[in-house]
Design a protein around this motif. Structure first.
Motif, PDB file in Angstrom:
ATOM      1  N   GLY A 120       0.772  -1.236   0.000  1.00  0.00           N
ATOM      2  CA  GLY A 120       0.000   0.000   0.000  1.00  0.00           C
ATOM      3  C   GLY A 120       0.799   1.280   0.000  1.00  0.00           C
ATOM      4  N   ARG A 121       2.099   1.173  -0.171  1.00  0.00           N
ATOM      5  CA  ARG A 121       2.963   2.359  -0.270  1.00  0.00           C
ATOM      6  C   ARG A 121       4.068   2.031  -1.260  1.00  0.00           C
ATOM      7  N   ALA A 122       4.696   3.056  -1.808  1.00  0.00           N
ATOM      8  CA  ALA A 122       5.850   2.868  -2.688  1.00  0.00           C
ATOM      9  C   ALA A 122       6.915   3.857  -2.250  1.00  0.00           C
ATOM     10  N   TYR A 123       8.153   3.386  -2.178  1.00  0.00           N
ATOM     11  CA  TYR A 123       9.243   4.261  -1.756  1.00  0.00           C
ATOM     12  C   TYR A 123      10.413   4.158  -2.723  1.00  0.00           C
ATOM     13  N   LEU A 135      14.842  19.387  -4.945  1.00  0.00           N
ATOM     14  CA  LEU A 135      14.469  18.466  -3.878  1.00  0.00           C
ATOM     15  C   LEU A 135      15.084  17.087  -4.104  1.00  0.00           C
ATOM     16  N   LYS A 136      15.884  16.644  -3.155  1.00  0.00           N
ATOM     17  CA  LYS A 136      16.547  15.342  -3.243  1.00  0.00           C
ATOM     18  C   LYS A 136      15.618  14.252  -2.699  1.00  0.00           C
ATOM     19  N   VAL A 137      15.227  13.345  -3.578  1.00  0.00           N
ATOM     20  CA  VAL A 137      14.465  12.175  -3.167  1.00  0.00           C
ATOM     21  C   VAL A 137      15.498  11.099  -2.857  1.00  0.00           C
ATOM     22  N   ARG A 138      15.497  10.625  -1.632  1.00  0.00           N
ATOM     23  CA  ARG A 138      16.500   9.659  -1.186  1.00  0.00           C
ATOM     24  C   ARG A 138      15.877   8.268  -1.038  1.00  0.00           C
ATOM     25  N   PRO A 139      16.711   7.221  -1.127  1.00  0.00           N
ATOM     26  CA  PRO A 139      16.180   5.866  -0.921  1.00  0.00           C
ATOM     27  C   PRO A 139      15.452   5.754   0.414  1.00  0.00           C
ATOM     28  N   GLY A 140      14.299   5.114   0.371  1.00  0.00           N
ATOM     29  CA  GLY A 140      13.486   4.938   1.573  1.00  0.00           C
ATOM     30  C   GLY A 140      12.424   6.007   1.757  1.00  0.00           C
ATOM     31  N   MET A 141      12.469   7.087   0.966  1.00  0.00           N
ATOM     32  CA  MET A 141      11.418   8.111   1.061  1.00  0.00           C
ATOM     33  C   MET A 141      10.175   7.620   0.322  1.00  0.00           C
ATOM     34  N   VAL A 142       9.019   7.777   0.936  1.00  0.00           N
ATOM     35  CA  VAL A 142       7.755   7.340   0.334  1.00  0.00           C
ATOM     36  C   VAL A 142       7.354   8.319  -0.760  1.00  0.00           C
ATOM     37  N   VAL A 143       7.057   7.766  -1.951  1.00  0.00           N
ATOM     38  CA  VAL A 143       6.662   8.605  -3.082  1.00  0.00           C
ATOM     39  C   VAL A 143       5.203   8.400  -3.488  1.00  0.00           C
ATOM     40  N   ILE A 144       4.624   7.255  -3.131  1.00  0.00           N
ATOM     41  CA  ILE A 144       3.181   7.028  -3.347  1.00  0.00           C
ATOM     42  C   ILE A 144       2.660   6.351  -2.081  1.00  0.00           C
ATOM     43  N   GLN A 157       4.825   5.571 -16.970  1.00  0.00           N
ATOM     44  CA  GLN A 157       4.654   4.140 -16.767  1.00  0.00           C
ATOM     45  C   GLN A 157       5.670   3.673 -15.728  1.00  0.00           C
ATOM     46  N   LEU A 158       5.285   2.663 -14.974  1.00  0.00           N
ATOM     47  CA  LEU A 158       6.173   1.993 -14.032  1.00  0.00           C
ATOM     48  C   LEU A 158       6.433   0.613 -14.614  1.00  0.00           C
ATOM     49  N   VAL A 159       7.688   0.390 -15.009  1.00  0.00           N
ATOM     50  CA  VAL A 159       8.083  -0.843 -15.687  1.00  0.00           C
ATOM     51  C   VAL A 159       8.657  -1.808 -14.659  1.00  0.00           C
ATOM     52  N   PRO A 160       8.111  -3.043 -14.585  1.00  0.00           N
ATOM     53  CA  PRO A 160       8.614  -3.995 -13.593  1.00  0.00           C
ATOM     54  C   PRO A 160      10.100  -4.284 -13.801  1.00  0.00           C
ATOM     55  N   VAL A 161      10.832  -4.391 -12.694  1.00  0.00           N
ATOM     56  CA  VAL A 161      12.255  -4.722 -12.731  1.00  0.00           C
ATOM     57  C   VAL A 161      12.372  -6.235 -12.610  1.00  0.00           C
ATOM     58  N   ALA A 162      13.121  -6.843 -13.510  1.00  0.00           N
ATOM     59  CA  ALA A 162      13.317  -8.292 -13.468  1.00  0.00           C
ATOM     60  C   ALA A 162      14.154  -8.675 -12.252  1.00  0.00           C
ATOM     61  N   GLY A 163      13.885  -9.830 -11.697  1.00  0.00           N
ATOM     62  CA  GLY A 163      14.663 -10.308 -10.562  1.00  0.00           C
ATOM     63  C   GLY A 163      13.893 -10.199  -9.271  1.00  0.00           C
ATOM     64  N   SER A 164      14.541 -10.652  -8.212  1.00  0.00           N
ATOM     65  CA  SER A 164      13.869 -10.678  -6.910  1.00  0.00           C
ATOM     66  C   SER A 164      13.927  -9.317  -6.231  1.00  0.00           C
ATOM     67  N   VAL A 165      13.015  -9.132  -5.315  1.00  0.00           N
ATOM     68  CA  VAL A 165      12.969  -7.915  -4.519  1.00  0.00           C
ATOM     69  C   VAL A 165      13.731  -8.198  -3.231  1.00  0.00           C
ATOM     70  N   SER A 166      14.708  -7.364  -2.939  1.00  0.00           N
ATOM     71  CA  SER A 166      15.451  -7.534  -1.688  1.00  0.00           C
ATOM     72  C   SER A 166      15.218  -6.308  -0.818  1.00  0.00           C
ATOM     73  N   PRO A 167      15.358  -6.456   0.481  1.00  0.00           N
ATOM     74  CA  PRO A 167      15.137  -5.310   1.359  1.00  0.00           C
ATOM     75  C   PRO A 167      16.083  -4.160   1.033  1.00  0.00           C
ATOM     76  N   LEU A 168      15.591  -2.955   1.168  1.00  0.00           N
ATOM     77  CA  LEU A 168      16.404  -1.770   0.947  1.00  0.00           C
ATOM     78  C   LEU A 168      17.426  -1.666   2.066  1.00  0.00           C
TER      79      LEU A 168
END
Length: 194
Positions: free
Chosen positions: A82-85, A96-105, A151-162
């Protein structure tokens, strides 16, 4: 317009704009050029006013959870309950610097078969997302500064924790309330020198 191109060429060390666009993809090159332009022009930059992923509770897993590349800027975000970061950093609006881990949606909800809504925080408006046949999400945002589409294009491969960059808090660091003299030992550890 010509002055802007000249400034961008100067900021990129004389690199050909056409070469940059063809080598890295138009959207990714445009995002990187914007960042280079802002830096070269001396535009002050600061962290974006976005919540950290820890500040926005994740909900139940969703079918769209995973990593996606934003088509217009070539940067990755992660959908998670339910969120995207942000996974990759980027510069939004030259300042404005958007940094890893910041919620964007945030507040992502399923509204129908392959249909979702949410709040796009950088674009400041409600977003509607439709799952396309190729698995990408077609996103339309009614932003405060005008409509946007990407568009949001799916990234191939597994999702690992940030990865977390923050230093962990050492809860066992010791209680120095009874110490009259606090010192640092040869290893850089804080000690009670009484």
């Amino acid at each position: 317009m010509n002055q802007t191109i000249q400034m961008l060429k100067g900021a990129l060390g004389g690199a050909s704009l056409l070469g940059l666009v063809s080598a890295g993809g138009c959207a990714a090159a445009a995002g990187d050029m914007g960042s280079a332009f802002a830096t070269a022009a001396g535009i002050p930059q600061m962290d974006a006013f976005l919540p950290a992923r820890e500040a926005v509770a994740a909900g139940e897993p969703m079918a769209i959870d995973g990593d996606y590349t934003i088509s217009t800027i070539g940067k990755r975000i992660r959908f998670e309950g339910g969120r995207a970061y942000a996974v990759d950093p980027w510069l939004h609006g030259f300042t404005l610097k958007v940094r890893p881990g910041m919620v964007v949606i945030r507040d992502i909800q399923k509204t129908g078969s392959g249909q979702y809504t949410g709040q796009d925080l950088p674009l400041m408006g409600p977003a509607t997302m439709s799952v396309m046949e190729n698995g990408a999400l077609d996103v339309a945002v009614r932003g405060t500064l005008g409509p946007a589409r990407y568009q949001l294009v799916p990234v191939a491969g597994s999702v690992s924790p940030l990865p977390v960059d923050d230093d962990p808090v050492d809860d066992d660091a010791g209680d120095f309330s009874d110490c009259e003299t606090i010192d640092v030992d040869g290893n850089g550890n804080i000690i009670c020198a009484d």
